[in-house]
Design an enzyme around this catalytic site. Structure first.
Site, mmCIF file in Angstrom:
data_model
loop_
_atom_site.group_PDB
_atom_site.id
_atom_site.type_symbol
_atom_site.label_atom_id
_atom_site.label_comp_id
_atom_site.label_asym_id
_atom_site.label_seq_id
_atom_site.Cartn_x
_atom_site.Cartn_y
_atom_site.Cartn_z
ATOM 1 C CB VAL A 14 -0.990 0.058 1.186
ATOM 2 C CG1 VAL A 14 -2.000 -1.081 1.108
ATOM 3 C CG2 VAL A 14 -0.274 0.079 2.519
ATOM 4 C CE LYS A 16 4.152 -2.328 5.260
ATOM 5 N NZ LYS A 16 3.431 -2.979 4.139
ATOM 6 C CE LYS A 38 9.859 -4.949 5.947
ATOM 7 N NZ LYS A 38 8.650 -4.423 5.302
ATOM 8 C CG ASP A 55 10.443 -2.949 2.061
ATOM 9 O OD1 ASP A 55 10.368 -3.172 0.834
ATOM 10 O OD2 ASP A 55 9.526 -3.221 2.856
ATOM 11 C CD GLU A 116 8.363 -0.750 5.142
ATOM 12 O OE1 GLU A 116 9.455 -0.267 4.791
ATOM 13 O OE2 GLU A 116 7.604 -1.364 4.369
ATOM 14 N N GLY A 119 3.640 -6.394 5.851
ATOM 15 C CA GLY A 119 2.213 -6.579 5.562
ATOM 16 C C GLY A 119 1.351 -5.512 6.214
ATOM 17 C CG ASN A 179 0.679 6.032 -1.118
ATOM 18 O OD1 ASN A 179 1.160 7.089 -1.584
ATOM 19 N ND2 ASN A 179 1.189 4.862 -1.383
HETATM 20 N N1 LIG Z 1 2.640 7.397 -4.088
HETATM 21 C C1 LIG Z 1 3.150 6.474 -4.917
HETATM 22 N N2 LIG Z 1 3.451 6.809 -6.193
HETATM 23 C C2 LIG Z 1 3.972 5.905 -7.049
HETATM 24 N N3 LIG Z 1 4.248 4.629 -6.730
HETATM 25 C C3 LIG Z 1 3.969 4.227 -5.472
HETATM 26 C C4 LIG Z 1 3.410 5.129 -4.509
HETATM 27 N N4 LIG Z 1 3.250 4.438 -3.355
HETATM 28 C C5 LIG Z 1 3.688 3.193 -3.589
HETATM 29 N N5 LIG Z 1 4.115 3.061 -4.845
HETATM 30 C C6 LIG Z 1 4.665 1.836 -5.489
HETATM 31 O O1 LIG Z 1 3.827 0.741 -5.142
HETATM 32 C C7 LIG Z 1 4.595 -0.409 -4.833
HETATM 33 C C8 LIG Z 1 4.315 -0.849 -3.403
HETATM 34 O O2 LIG Z 1 4.728 0.199 -2.525
HETATM 35 P P1 LIG Z 1 5.581 -0.101 -1.213
HETATM 36 O O3 LIG Z 1 5.926 1.202 -0.613
HETATM 37 O O4 LIG Z 1 6.692 -1.021 -1.517
HETATM 38 O O5 LIG Z 1 4.462 -0.859 -0.348
HETATM 39 P P2 LIG Z 1 4.600 -1.611 1.070
HETATM 40 O O6 LIG Z 1 5.866 -1.148 1.705
HETATM 41 O O7 LIG Z 1 3.377 -1.213 1.824
HETATM 42 O O8 LIG Z 1 4.585 -3.081 0.750
HETATM 43 C C9 LIG Z 1 6.047 -0.022 -5.072
HETATM 44 O O9 LIG Z 1 6.418 -0.394 -6.360
HETATM 45 C C10 LIG Z 1 6.048 1.495 -4.931
HETATM 46 O O10 LIG Z 1 7.070 2.125 -5.649
HETATM 47 MG MG LIG Z 2 7.548 -2.205 2.389
#
Ligand SMILES: Nc1ncnc2c1ncn2[C@@H]1O[C@H](COP(=O)(O)OP(=O)(O)O)[C@@H](O)[C@H]1O
Ligand SMILES: [Mg+2]
Length: 228
Positions: A14, A16, A38, A55, A116, A119, A179
């Protein structure tokens, strides 16, 4: 004395990590010694035989944090499944004591630590002769929480459920970050209003798609961190 906060989300993927990187960069730019930790990462990529904690790597790159990403993660698994299952498959069980002692070391190096999760907020880390849930880690590290939620359809349900679970577990959510927020989207605007109303928790920032900054003052962000 260091300060910390825990970033969880309404689910996996999502944003994070994306949001944590922006937070860490903002604190750095504000002149604060901000770090990242993390406890458990699963689904790590292997490069030249070495597991890369994606991450931590991403947060370091975006925020300018000059650390070995591997030093910021306690448990790294290659299998892309829930930590309780990845740790079982890879036969490397998660110990709460290691997370606590690694966090103590991290605290020595930074003044502001953003932790962080893996999930969403309901995430088992270990289910065998003992049960360790992610919520146990949040409590063991004495952290309050920032909740990252998508702005899109379905977020009222997942955000409110996350808030209720946190309440049940006596975990305090200090703020919600929306987000992939589209400023002119009537649904996103309404989701923001209704979630603030239903949960009573402020939406502290809305992050655009592909944003490279967050619309929140570093001073306000900084105040969310509590002494640990
Ligand atoms: N605001 C945003 N704009 C563009 N891409 C995003 C945005 N937020 C998340 N993403 C993309 O979505 C994917 C999942 O985000 P991520 O931060 O890794 O999620 P989590 O840490 O919650 O698993 C990644 O490829 C990330 O680059
Ligand atoms: Mg993550």
């Amino acid at each position: 004395m260091s300060k910390g906060i825990f970033v969880t989300g309404t689910g996996t993927d999502v944003g994070k990590t994306f949001v944590t990187a922006l937070i860490t960069r903002k604190l750095w730019k504000h002149g604060l010694n901000a770090g990242y930790y993390k406890p458990v990462l699963s689904g790590a990529q292997r490069k030249n035989g070495k597991l890369i904690p994606g991450d931590a790597d991403y947060v370091c790159k975006i925020s300018g944090l000059e650390k070995d990403p591997n030093s910021l993660v306690s448990y790294i698994y290659e299998t892309a499944v829930s930590p309780h299952l990845a740790s079982k498959i890879e036969q490397k069980p998660i110990e709460m004591q290691k997370i606590i002692s690694d966090f103590e070391k991290i605290k020595e190096g930074f003044d502001y630590i953003t932790v962080e999760g893996s999930g969403g907020i309901v995430c088992p880390l270990r289910i065998d002769d003992q049960t360790i849930m992610l919520s146990d880690v949040i409590k063991a590290l004495s952290l309050d929480v920032i909740l990252v939620a998508p702005a899109a359809l379905g977020t009222i349900n997942s955000t409110v459920l996350t808030v209720e679970y946190a309440k049940q577990n006596e975990i305090s959510i200090k703020g919600i970050i929306f987000n992939c927020y589209e400023r002119d989207n009537f649904l996103h605007k309404d989701n923001k209003r209704q979630i603030a109303y239903i949960t009573g928790i402020p939406i502290i920032a809305c992050v655009d798609s592909n944003a490279n900054d967050m619309e929140i003052d570093a001073e306000i962000l900084e105040k969310l961190y509590r002494e640990i």
